[in-house]
Write a protein that holds these residues in place. Structure first.
Motif, mmCIF file in Angstrom:
data_model
loop_
_atom_site.group_PDB
_atom_site.id
_atom_site.type_symbol
_atom_site.label_atom_id
_atom_site.label_comp_id
_atom_site.label_asym_id
_atom_site.label_seq_id
_atom_site.Cartn_x
_atom_site.Cartn_y
_atom_site.Cartn_z
ATOM 1 N N LEU A 134 0.812 -1.214 0.000
ATOM 2 C CA LEU A 134 0.000 0.000 0.000
ATOM 3 C C LEU A 134 0.847 1.266 0.000
ATOM 4 O O LEU A 134 0.506 2.250 -0.664
ATOM 5 N N LYS A 135 1.981 1.239 0.704
ATOM 6 C CA LYS A 135 2.735 2.457 0.958
ATOM 7 C C LYS A 135 3.965 2.632 0.072
ATOM 8 O O LYS A 135 4.571 3.694 0.087
ATOM 9 N N HIS A 136 4.373 1.598 -0.655
ATOM 10 C CA HIS A 136 5.631 1.667 -1.399
ATOM 11 C C HIS A 136 5.391 1.312 -2.858
ATOM 12 O O HIS A 136 4.876 0.233 -3.175
ATOM 13 N N ILE A 137 5.788 2.219 -3.732
ATOM 14 C CA ILE A 137 5.528 2.034 -5.151
ATOM 15 C C ILE A 137 6.250 0.817 -5.724
ATOM 16 O O ILE A 137 5.777 0.181 -6.673
ATOM 17 N N GLU A 138 7.390 0.437 -5.146
ATOM 18 C CA GLU A 138 8.145 -0.701 -5.646
ATOM 19 C C GLU A 138 7.434 -2.028 -5.356
ATOM 20 O O GLU A 138 7.753 -3.047 -5.960
ATOM 21 N N TYR A 139 6.494 -2.042 -4.431
ATOM 22 C CA TYR A 139 5.791 -3.279 -4.059
ATOM 23 C C TYR A 139 4.355 -3.301 -4.585
ATOM 24 O O TYR A 139 3.595 -4.207 -4.235
ATOM 25 N N SER A 140 3.972 -2.327 -5.396
ATOM 26 C CA SER A 140 2.580 -2.215 -5.826
ATOM 27 C C SER A 140 2.116 -3.414 -6.644
ATOM 28 O O SER A 140 0.930 -3.766 -6.625
ATOM 29 N N ASP A 141 3.023 -4.077 -7.371
ATOM 30 C CA ASP A 141 2.632 -5.208 -8.210
ATOM 31 C C ASP A 141 2.906 -6.559 -7.558
ATOM 32 O O ASP A 141 2.788 -7.596 -8.199
ATOM 33 N N VAL A 142 3.244 -6.566 -6.267
ATOM 34 C CA VAL A 142 3.524 -7.816 -5.562
ATOM 35 C C VAL A 142 2.211 -8.539 -5.264
ATOM 36 O O VAL A 142 1.238 -7.938 -4.823
ATOM 37 N N VAL A 143 2.180 -9.838 -5.513
ATOM 38 C CA VAL A 143 1.017 -10.671 -5.212
ATOM 39 C C VAL A 143 1.313 -11.458 -3.936
ATOM 40 O O VAL A 143 2.282 -12.216 -3.881
#
Length: 239
Positions: A41-50
């Protein structure tokens, strides 16, 4: 995880479930899931993590998720490891909880060891079946120059939503890297100041950048004659 991390207990008996509960070695599913959701939710680098709940709950909750090795001990501490107040080599407890003792080199030991002594100690360790931790890295290295995502990736708890890194093109006003670093250290909530590693990493990177720039200037051979001429003809009174 077993390829890069293992847990070793040294004591009179193998570790029990009660021993594991007193260590920070267990997988707390709710904490890990909360951290992953926060990063997503808070970090753009993790936005596509499933996030896979099935994979998460495959890790046991009552034992460590990596290999646990037990080394039996006789309860006697070697003479070099004893303090000046110990009278014998017995090191244990007659009642209460039994603490585990791990013997190894500390910073104080290494400070007084010669280079050859360190090599001999390392060889002795490997010859007796010792192991090391190996951490892999990606195929492409991460650059410290003109990389706005570098510090948000290293410190996701400091940079909200993975944004606000140094030298990024989203700044509307001109702000140098040094000024941006100083501005971060003056945040009202002091999160950059209080972090134990942030300031150290900034200082370390600035040293690398300064030494690289100095080496570049020294190796620019085509400008050598011009630089020497200017140094020889400098007005010392003005200087």
């Amino acid at each position: 995880m077993d390829e890069c991390l293992a847990i070793m207990f040294i004591g009179a008996s193998p570790p029990s479930p009660a021993d594991f509960k007193r260590t920070p070695l267990l997988m707390r599913h709710a904490v890990v899931l909360s951290a992953l959701r926060w990063l997503k939710l808070k970090h753009i680098e993790y936005s596509d993590v499933v996030i896979s709940l099935n994979n998460l709950y495959e890790y046991p909750a009552d034992v460590p998720p990596v290999y646990v090795m037990y080394q039996p001990g006789d309860g006697e501490a070697p003479a070099p490891a004893q303090s000046v107040h110990e009278e014998d080599q017995e090191c244990g407890s007659k009642d209460g909880l039994c603490l585990f003792i791990v013997h190894g080199l500390t910073g104080a030991d290494l400070a007084h060891m010669s280079h050859h002594a360190k090599i001999a100690t390392a060889l002795h360790y490997f010859e007796n079946g010792g192991k090391v931790v190996g951490l892999d890295r990606g195929s492409d290295p991460t650059f410290i120059y003109h990389n706005p995502a570098l510090f948000p990736r290293m410190f996701p708890w400091l940079f909200s939503y993975g944004l606000g890194g140094f030298e990024n093109n989203k700044l509307r006003t001109g702000l140098s890297r040094t000024a941006h670093q100083k501005h971060s250290l003056l945040y009202n909530d002091r999160r950059f100041q209080m972090d134990p590693h942030f300031a150290f990493m900034i200082f370390n990177h600035e040293q690398i950048r300064a030494s690289t720039k100095g080496g570049y200037l020294l190796t620019e051979r085509q400008h050598f004659n011009d630089v020497v001429g200017k140094l020889l003809n400098i007005d010392t009174d003005t200087l």
